[in-house]
Design an enzyme around this catalytic site. Structure first.
Site, short mmCIF file in Angstrom:
data_model
loop_
_atom_site.label_atom_id
_atom_site.label_comp_id
_atom_site.label_asym_id
_atom_site.label_seq_id
_atom_site.Cartn_x
_atom_site.Cartn_y
_atom_site.Cartn_z
CD GLU A 60 8.21 13.10 12.30
OE1 GLU A 60 7.32 12.98 12.13
OE2 GLU A 60 8.80 12.77 12.19
CE LYS A 105 -2.24 3.03 1.75
NZ LYS A 105 -2.04 4.72 1.05
CB CYS A 120 11.74 9.89 9.50
SG CYS A 120 12.83 8.64 8.75
P1 NAD Z 1 1.45 8.84 7.27
O1 NAD Z 1 1.05 8.17 8.68
O2 NAD Z 1 0.84 9.67 7.08
O3 NAD Z 1 1.20 7.96 6.00
C1 NAD Z 1 1.51 6.71 6.09
C2 NAD Z 1 1.71 5.85 5.24
O4 NAD Z 1 0.16 5.48 6.01
C3 NAD Z 1 0.68 5.74 3.95
O5 NAD Z 1 0.66 5.40 2.98
C4 NAD Z 1 -1.08 6.49 3.73
O6 NAD Z 1 -2.24 5.66 3.27
C5 NAD Z 1 -0.72 5.04 5.13
N1 NAD Z 1 -1.84 5.19 6.28
C6 NAD Z 1 -2.61 6.31 6.32
N2 NAD Z 1 -3.89 5.72 7.70
C7 NAD Z 1 -3.98 4.35 7.97
C8 NAD Z 1 -4.30 3.62 8.70
N3 NAD Z 1 -5.02 4.01 9.18
N4 NAD Z 1 -4.08 2.88 8.60
C9 NAD Z 1 -3.23 1.59 8.10
N5 NAD Z 1 -2.27 2.13 7.02
C10 NAD Z 1 -2.59 4.25 6.54
O7 NAD Z 1 3.16 9.34 6.76
P2 NAD Z 1 3.59 10.41 5.71
O8 NAD Z 1 2.95 11.61 5.77
O9 NAD Z 1 3.31 9.52 4.27
O10 NAD Z 1 5.35 9.99 6.65
C11 NAD Z 1 5.28 11.04 7.20
C12 NAD Z 1 6.01 10.18 8.28
O11 NAD Z 1 6.48 8.59 8.35
C13 NAD Z 1 6.61 10.86 9.41
O12 NAD Z 1 6.03 10.96 10.43
C14 NAD Z 1 8.59 10.48 9.55
O13 NAD Z 1 9.05 10.52 10.42
C15 NAD Z 1 7.53 8.77 8.85
N6 NAD Z 1 8.60 8.31 8.31
C16 NAD Z 1 9.77 7.32 9.67
C17 NAD Z 1 11.11 7.21 8.69
C18 NAD Z 1 11.42 5.83 9.47
O14 NAD Z 1 11.69 4.68 9.36
N7 NAD Z 1 10.97 5.73 11.08
C19 NAD Z 1 11.36 6.95 7.52
C20 NAD Z 1 10.27 7.88 6.85
C21 NAD Z 1 9.50 8.41 7.38
#
Ligand code: NAD
Length: 472
Positions: A378, A169, A278
């Site tokens: 963040e 996804k 992140c």
């Molecule tokens: P997000 O949590 O908004 O979305 C991430 C994914 O989750 C998307 O594909 C989204 O559609 C999906 N999603 C949303 N709601 C969901 C649900 N209820 N159930 C299942 N899936 C769902 O994050 P984003 O804005 O795309 O990414 C940024 C965030 O990701 C930041 O907080 C960043 O720190 C984090 N991040 C972490 C790492 C790491 O390795 N720790 C790496 C990159 C980004």
């Protein structure tokens, strides 16, 4: 105009049952550059069924067979680097220094997984027991927008290495990159059902995957809030869950550090991917006794950044991914001022001369303390906070005064001492005088930064479950 109207299920591009169309917006100017038809829950279920049907045969493949498949995957992904780079520039607005890396990383990471697979001990002896590492089943792989292609390839290669089949996804803000990668993976000629790609809304497609009894494992990278939602849903079916979440990482500059060198590295750490990373080191800890000197050096570095058109080679900071994120960062800049932090550089609004696009002025605050929200939450944009400390014990306490624990950078002239300090910081990755990524080492966070680890042998183990067989 890009028009994306297919998802990928069981080896075939299919029209989704979902009928919502989402505009693809160019963050560099806010214009609409295409549209995509999104998958819905029904599509997610079809994709899960396909992965579930493919699992029994795939789980019995040998390591050698899986290496061959991963090599096919590598060749196909490697050959799409140019197209991927174009999509990354258009869709993310990542400056060229970052976008080049983002385009080559998806293929590189497959090679890294192949190397790990060659050495992975699937069978071990533990006393009288023979321990077999068994693939968990269907894995749901959910990616964030900020390195979508890299996460798809890394999670997919690792799951396949372990013998799991997958439903992916991708982020709905990475539609162009997902299309490039999907076409490349299709060309790789992997057996049907091994990977299925259903781009849709998180609360629909992502939630259907987290809920499904046919899915045994979720590997998620994204925000802490979404990670919590997934964990709650996944608990119902006892899914194994790996969560790579957010961070508020410290950069601890020690009293013996050279100011210009430290400032260069600290700003680089803070502004990775235009601050939308992140692991970004957004809290910069400096010794009180040299505060003014470090403020000057850090200000000079921040002012040397160029926030603008990602196609321009001199750009070091590109736009935020979308208007919502731009607004969020603006709100935090305003909040920093309200909380009493002192602005050294940047501030609200767009950089001079830019009237369109989701650009932020690279921003540096000082006189920040750990109670302020800009130091705790963040922001996910190019906004850095300087926090001063009196002595080393206080510096370590401030570094650890966070719910997160993903990454930390320690900068100091005496490397052994910097390392000793670094080993007192609770973070999944601690880097001493470097930002170099080590792909063989585990990656993941303490606390609200997540659960479990990716990369290296730890990454493969996360898709496996041990069975111990003991004979009388
Ligand atoms: P997000 O949590 O908004 O979305 C991430 C994914 O989750 C998307 O594909 C989204 O559609 C999906 N999603 C949303 N709601 C969901 C649900 N209820 N159930 C299942 N899936 C769902 O994050 P984003 O804005 O795309 O990414 C940024 C965030 O990701 C930041 O907080 C960043 O720190 C984090 N991040 C972490 C790492 C790491 O390795 N720790 C790496 C990159 C980004």
């Amino acid at each position: 105009m890009h028009v994306i109207e297919h998802i990928y299920i069981n080896g075939t591009f299919v029209t989704p049952a979902g009928d919502e169309w989402l505009d693809i917006i160019k963050p560099a100017d806010g214009s609409v550059m295409g549209k995509a038809r999104l998958a819905n829950e029904q599509d997610a279920e079809r994709a899960i069924d396909a992965a579930h049907a493919a699992f029994p045969a795939f789980s019995r493949t040998s390591v050698t067979e899986r290496i061959t498949l991963l090599e096919q995957m590598y060749d196909a992904v490697k050959s799409c680097e140019t197209d991927l780079h174009a999509a990354i520039l258009e869709e993310y607005g990542a400056p060229s220094s970052r976008s080049q890396w983002m385009a080559s990383y998806p293929a590189d990471v497959i090679l890294q997984v192949i190397e790990e697979l060659k050495q992975y001990p699937f069978i071990q002896q533990a006393g009288r027991a023979r321990v077999q590492m068994l693939p968990l089943g269907v894995a749901g792989l959910i990616t964030p927008w900020n390195s979508n292609a890299g996460f798809i390839c890394h999670k997919l290669a690792t799951a396949l290495a372990a013998g799991c089949t997958t439903v992916i996804k991708p982020s709905e803000y990475s539609l162009l990159q997902t299309e490039v990668i999907t076409k490349a993976l299709h060309r790789a000629g992997l057996p049907d059902g091994l990977f299925n790609i259903v781009t849709g809304r998180g609360d629909q497609v992502g939630n259907a995957i987290s809920r499904s009894a046919q899915v045994a494992k979720i590997s998620f990278t994204g925000s802490t809030a979404t990670g919590k939602a997934i964990l709650r849903t996944a608990a119902e079916t006892f899914k194994r869950v790996t969560l790579e979440l957010g961070g508020k990482s410290p950069t601890l500059i020690l009293p013996d550090a050279d100011a210009p060198t430290a400032a260069r590295l600290a700003v680089q750490a803070g502004f990775i991917n235009s601050g939308q990373a992140c692991i970004a080191g957004t809290r910069i800890l400096v010794p009180e006794a040299r505060k003014a000197e470090f403020e000057r050096a850090l200000t000079a570095e921040v002012e040397a950044q160029h926030s603008g058109d990602p196609a321009d080679d001199s750009t070091t900071i590109g736009p935020m991914i979308n208007e919502k994120q731009w607004q969020r960062v603006q709100n935090y800049i305003g909040l920093g001022e309200q909380e009493g932090a002192r602005l050294l550089s940047g501030g609200p609004g767009r950089p001079d001369g830019l009237t369109h696009g989701w650009y932020i002025k690279p921003t540096l605050f000082t006189d920040v303390n750990s109670q302020m929200r800009i130091a705790r939450e963040e922001i996910f944009g190019p906004v850095l906070s300087i926090i001063s400390y009196c002595d080393e014990a206080e510096a370590i306490a401030i570094a650890n005064d966070t719910e997160y624990g993903l990454s930390a950078l320690v900068i100091g002239a005496d490397e052994q001492h910097a390392r000793d300090v670094g080993e007192q910081i609770l973070a999944g990755r601690v880097m001493i005088n470097t930002l170099t990524h080590e792909p063989r080492a585990p990656f993941g966070g303490f606390g609200h930064s997540g659960m479990g680890r990716e990369m290296g042998q730890w990454g493969i183990s996360a898709f496996l479950e041990p069975r111990a067989v003991t004979v009388a």
